[in-house]
Write a protein that holds these residues in place. Sequence first.
Motif, PDB file in Angstrom:
ATOM      1  N   GLY A  53       0.808  -1.204   0.000  1.00 14.61           N
ATOM      2  CA  GLY A  53       0.000   0.000   0.000  1.00 14.61           C
ATOM      3  C   GLY A  53       0.847   1.262   0.000  1.00 14.61           C
ATOM      4  O   GLY A  53       1.978   1.280   0.502  1.00 14.61           O
ATOM      5  N   LEU A  54       0.281   2.331  -0.569  1.00 13.80           N
ATOM      6  CA  LEU A  54       0.962   3.619  -0.620  1.00 13.80           C
ATOM      7  C   LEU A  54       0.745   4.355   0.694  1.00 13.80           C
ATOM      8  O   LEU A  54      -0.394   4.620   1.091  1.00 13.80           O
ATOM      9  N   ASP A  55       1.831   4.693   1.389  1.00 20.90           N
ATOM     10  CA  ASP A  55       1.735   5.445   2.643  1.00 20.90           C
ATOM     11  C   ASP A  55       1.760   6.950   2.382  1.00 20.90           C
ATOM     12  O   ASP A  55       0.988   7.713   2.946  1.00 20.90           O
ATOM     13  N   THR A  56       2.704   7.383   1.562  1.00 20.48           N
ATOM     14  CA  THR A  56       2.845   8.791   1.227  1.00 20.48           C
ATOM     15  C   THR A  56       3.712   8.893  -0.022  1.00 20.48           C
ATOM     16  O   THR A  56       4.038   7.875  -0.644  1.00 20.48           O
ATOM     17  N   GLN A  57       4.067  10.101  -0.388  1.00 15.64           N
ATOM     18  CA  GLN A  57       4.954  10.315  -1.527  1.00 15.64           C
ATOM     19  C   GLN A  57       5.992  11.360  -1.164  1.00 15.64           C
ATOM     20  O   GLN A  57       5.740  12.250  -0.350  1.00 15.64           O
ATOM     21  N   TYR A  83       8.811  10.921   7.827  1.00 17.12           N
ATOM     22  CA  TYR A  83       8.110   9.679   7.502  1.00 17.12           C
ATOM     23  C   TYR A  83       9.111   8.591   7.114  1.00 17.12           C
ATOM     24  O   TYR A  83      10.110   8.855   6.447  1.00 17.12           O
ATOM     25  N   VAL A  84       8.818   7.361   7.518  1.00 12.84           N
ATOM     26  CA  VAL A  84       9.691   6.213   7.267  1.00 12.84           C
ATOM     27  C   VAL A  84       8.992   5.246   6.333  1.00 12.84           C
ATOM     28  O   VAL A  84       7.787   4.990   6.458  1.00 12.84           O
ATOM     29  N   GLY A  85       9.743   4.703   5.368  1.00 11.57           N
ATOM     30  CA  GLY A  85       9.161   3.710   4.482  1.00 11.57           C
ATOM     31  C   GLY A  85      10.130   3.258   3.420  1.00 11.57           C
ATOM     32  O   GLY A  85      11.335   3.571   3.460  1.00 11.57           O
ATOM     33  N   TYR A  86       9.597   2.516   2.472  1.00 10.58           N
ATOM     34  CA  TYR A  86      10.387   1.958   1.373  1.00 10.58           C
ATOM     35  C   TYR A  86      10.132   2.755   0.095  1.00 10.58           C
ATOM     36  O   TYR A  86       8.987   3.007  -0.273  1.00 10.58           O
ATOM     37  N   LEU A  87      11.231   3.135  -0.575  1.00 10.77           N
ATOM     38  CA  LEU A  87      11.158   3.894  -1.820  1.00 10.77           C
ATOM     39  C   LEU A  87      11.872   3.120  -2.914  1.00 10.77           C
ATOM     40  O   LEU A  87      12.817   2.376  -2.643  1.00 10.77           O
ATOM     41  N   PRO A  88      11.476   3.298  -4.171  1.00 12.12           N
ATOM     42  CA  PRO A  88      12.240   2.681  -5.260  1.00 12.12           C
ATOM     43  C   PRO A  88      13.622   3.314  -5.344  1.00 12.12           C
ATOM     44  O   PRO A  88      13.758   4.543  -5.417  1.00 12.12           O
ATOM     45  N   ALA A  89      14.648   2.477  -5.312  1.00 11.41           N
ATOM     46  CA  ALA A  89      16.018   2.986  -5.292  1.00 11.41           C
ATOM     47  C   ALA A  89      16.336   3.809  -6.529  1.00 11.41           C
ATOM     48  O   ALA A  89      17.156   4.740  -6.467  1.00 11.41           O
ATOM     49  N   ILE A  90      15.681   3.518  -7.632  1.00 10.84           N
ATOM     50  CA  ILE A  90      15.939   4.233  -8.880  1.00 10.84           C
ATOM     51  C   ILE A  90      15.550   5.701  -8.781  1.00 10.84           C
ATOM     52  O   ILE A  90      15.997   6.533  -9.576  1.00 10.84           O
ATOM     53  N   ALA A  91      14.717   6.054  -7.807  1.00  5.57           N
ATOM     54  CA  ALA A  91      14.269   7.440  -7.656  1.00  5.57           C
ATOM     55  C   ALA A  91      15.270   8.298  -6.893  1.00  5.57           C
ATOM     56  O   ALA A  91      15.065   9.502  -6.744  1.00  5.57           O
ATOM     57  N   LEU A  92      16.374   7.691  -6.390  1.00  6.17           N
ATOM     58  CA  LEU A  92      17.315   8.365  -5.503  1.00  6.17           C
ATOM     59  C   LEU A  92      18.669   8.602  -6.148  1.00  6.17           C
ATOM     60  O   LEU A  92      19.099   7.843  -7.021  1.00  6.17           O
ATOM     61  N   ALA A  93      19.342   9.653  -5.704  1.00  9.57           N
ATOM     62  CA  ALA A  93      20.719   9.917  -6.113  1.00  9.57           C
ATOM     63  C   ALA A  93      21.569  10.120  -4.863  1.00  9.57           C
ATOM     64  O   ALA A  93      21.121  10.733  -3.882  1.00  9.57           O
ATOM     65  N   ALA A  94      22.803   9.612  -4.906  1.00  8.88           N
ATOM     66  CA  ALA A  94      23.700   9.742  -3.756  1.00  8.88           C
ATOM     67  C   ALA A  94      24.246  11.159  -3.630  1.00  8.88           C
ATOM     68  O   ALA A  94      24.564  11.618  -2.536  1.00  8.88           O
ATOM     69  N   CYS A  95      24.351  11.860  -4.753  1.00  4.69           N
ATOM     70  CA  CYS A  95      24.856  13.233  -4.748  1.00  4.69           C
ATOM     71  C   CYS A  95      23.707  14.187  -4.414  1.00  4.69           C
ATOM     72  O   CYS A  95      22.745  14.307  -5.173  1.00  4.69           O
ATOM     73  N   LEU A 176      -6.439  10.095  -4.010  1.00  3.64           N
ATOM     74  CA  LEU A 176      -5.503   8.969  -3.989  1.00  3.64           C
ATOM     75  C   LEU A 176      -5.000   8.782  -2.575  1.00  3.64           C
ATOM     76  O   LEU A 176      -4.370   9.686  -2.006  1.00  3.64           O
ATOM     77  N   TRP A 177      -5.284   7.636  -1.989  1.00 10.42           N
ATOM     78  CA  TRP A 177      -4.790   7.333  -0.646  1.00 10.42           C
ATOM     79  C   TRP A 177      -3.269   7.412  -0.652  1.00 10.42           C
ATOM     80  O   TRP A 177      -2.595   6.729  -1.425  1.00 10.42           O
ATOM     81  N   GLY A 178      -2.708   8.260   0.193  1.00 11.68           N
ATOM     82  CA  GLY A 178      -1.254   8.431   0.255  1.00 11.68           C
ATOM     83  C   GLY A 178      -0.719   9.448  -0.733  1.00 11.68           C
ATOM     84  O   GLY A 178       0.471   9.753  -0.716  1.00 11.68           O
ATOM     85  N   GLY A 179      -1.582   9.996  -1.596  1.00 15.01           N
ATOM     86  CA  GLY A 179      -1.129  10.903  -2.641  1.00 15.01           C
ATOM     87  C   GLY A 179      -0.765  12.285  -2.126  1.00 15.01           C
ATOM     88  O   GLY A 179      -1.397  12.809  -1.211  1.00 15.01           O
ATOM     89  N   LYS A 180       0.245  12.879  -2.760  1.00 13.24           N
ATOM     90  CA  LYS A 180       0.733  14.189  -2.333  1.00 13.24           C
ATOM     91  C   LYS A 180       1.091  15.072  -3.522  1.00 13.24           C
ATOM     92  O   LYS A 180       1.893  15.993  -3.408  1.00 13.24           O
ATOM     93  N   THR A 181       0.487  14.780  -4.699  1.00 14.17           N
ATOM     94  CA  THR A 181       0.744  15.594  -5.880  1.00 14.17           C
ATOM     95  C   THR A 181      -0.580  15.892  -6.576  1.00 14.17           C
ATOM     96  O   THR A 181      -1.586  15.220  -6.311  1.00 14.17           O
ATOM     97  N   PRO A 182      -0.615  16.878  -7.484  1.00 12.98           N
ATOM     98  CA  PRO A 182      -1.844  17.156  -8.231  1.00 12.98           C
ATOM     99  C   PRO A 182      -2.287  16.037  -9.165  1.00 12.98           C
ATOM    100  O   PRO A 182      -3.334  16.155  -9.809  1.00 12.98           O
ATOM    101  N   ALA A 183      -1.519  14.959  -9.238  1.00 15.19           N
ATOM    102  CA  ALA A 183      -1.998  13.774  -9.955  1.00 15.19           C
ATOM    103  C   ALA A 183      -2.913  12.943  -9.067  1.00 15.19           C
ATOM    104  O   ALA A 183      -3.692  12.126  -9.554  1.00 15.19           O
ATOM    105  N   GLY A 184      -2.840  13.148  -7.752  1.00 19.41           N
ATOM    106  CA  GLY A 184      -3.658  12.416  -6.796  1.00 19.41           C
ATOM    107  C   GLY A 184      -3.307  12.844  -5.381  1.00 19.41           C
ATOM    108  O   GLY A 184      -2.130  12.905  -5.022  1.00 19.41           O
ATOM    109  N   LEU A 185      -4.345  13.177  -4.598  1.00 17.79           N
ATOM    110  CA  LEU A 185      -4.136  13.676  -3.237  1.00 17.79           C
ATOM    111  C   LEU A 185      -5.081  12.988  -2.269  1.00 17.79           C
ATOM    112  O   LEU A 185      -6.209  12.661  -2.624  1.00 17.79           O
TER     113      LEU A 185
END
Length: 284
Positions: A53-57, A83-95, A176-185
Amino acid sequence: MSTFDRRLTPARPDLAAAHLEGKVQATRFAAGRRMQIVAPFADVKSAPSPDAGLDTQALCGEIVTIYEDEEGWAWGQLERDSYVGYLPAIALAACVIETTHRVCVAGTFVYPGASMKLPVDARLPLGAEVAVVDISGDFAKLARGGFVFARHLAEKGAAAPDFVAVAESVIGTPYLWGGKTPAGLDCSGLVQLSLLMAGKSSPRDTDMQARGLGNAPSSGDDLPALRRGDLIFWKGHVGIMRDAETLLHANGFHMLVASEPLAVARDRIAKNSFGAVTGVKRLG
């Protein structure tokens, strides 16, 4: 293990943040590393699975401390609202690059060059943050590559004067449950995003907002004399007053961000699982 709110505490039976050692029980502890959201937004889930389930964005530019990166999923804590949770690693950058501007419209496109005729690389939502290295003509050049229409960006220090007007600008957005953008809130996502654009921090979920935002207006009545910007809480739901009588909220009845008379919404909600109004908060 000690009792804690898993939404806000980076601790699992097998792994916890190093700063929690001695406070929670875990097999091992990790210091974590700061990373940055580089996707337009990233879903934050309760488990490392596409089916979870989607917790947040988390929005582009946000910082997250990552304690584990395994099989395409990163587990960590968002810096903005903890907030704590699991994110897709591809969405992150180390820099981590310090952001300078924030998207101030519902959405804007990232182009490979300074022309609206070029194919679009990405779409950034309201509230996404970017680092601008140059503005020439109508376009801003981004530090991570790409160009954005400059008038769709505001400097991070520039705050919208009225958070309610921000919420009004996304009326009609799908629920959208967990949504935080104008695509779904969802309801609390609408409150948090609107306050962000007005330069105000907010917890993520409804119960957190009920505890942590504003003050309760004093009144002997069932409800105090309401005014624009008051937050109305039910158990598990929150809405924003547009004026003394009109409620704006992302809700599962309309499945939209919708505006309606408070009296209508209150009667309907009272008959459903949320029950009676539990409180009113007024922001300073």
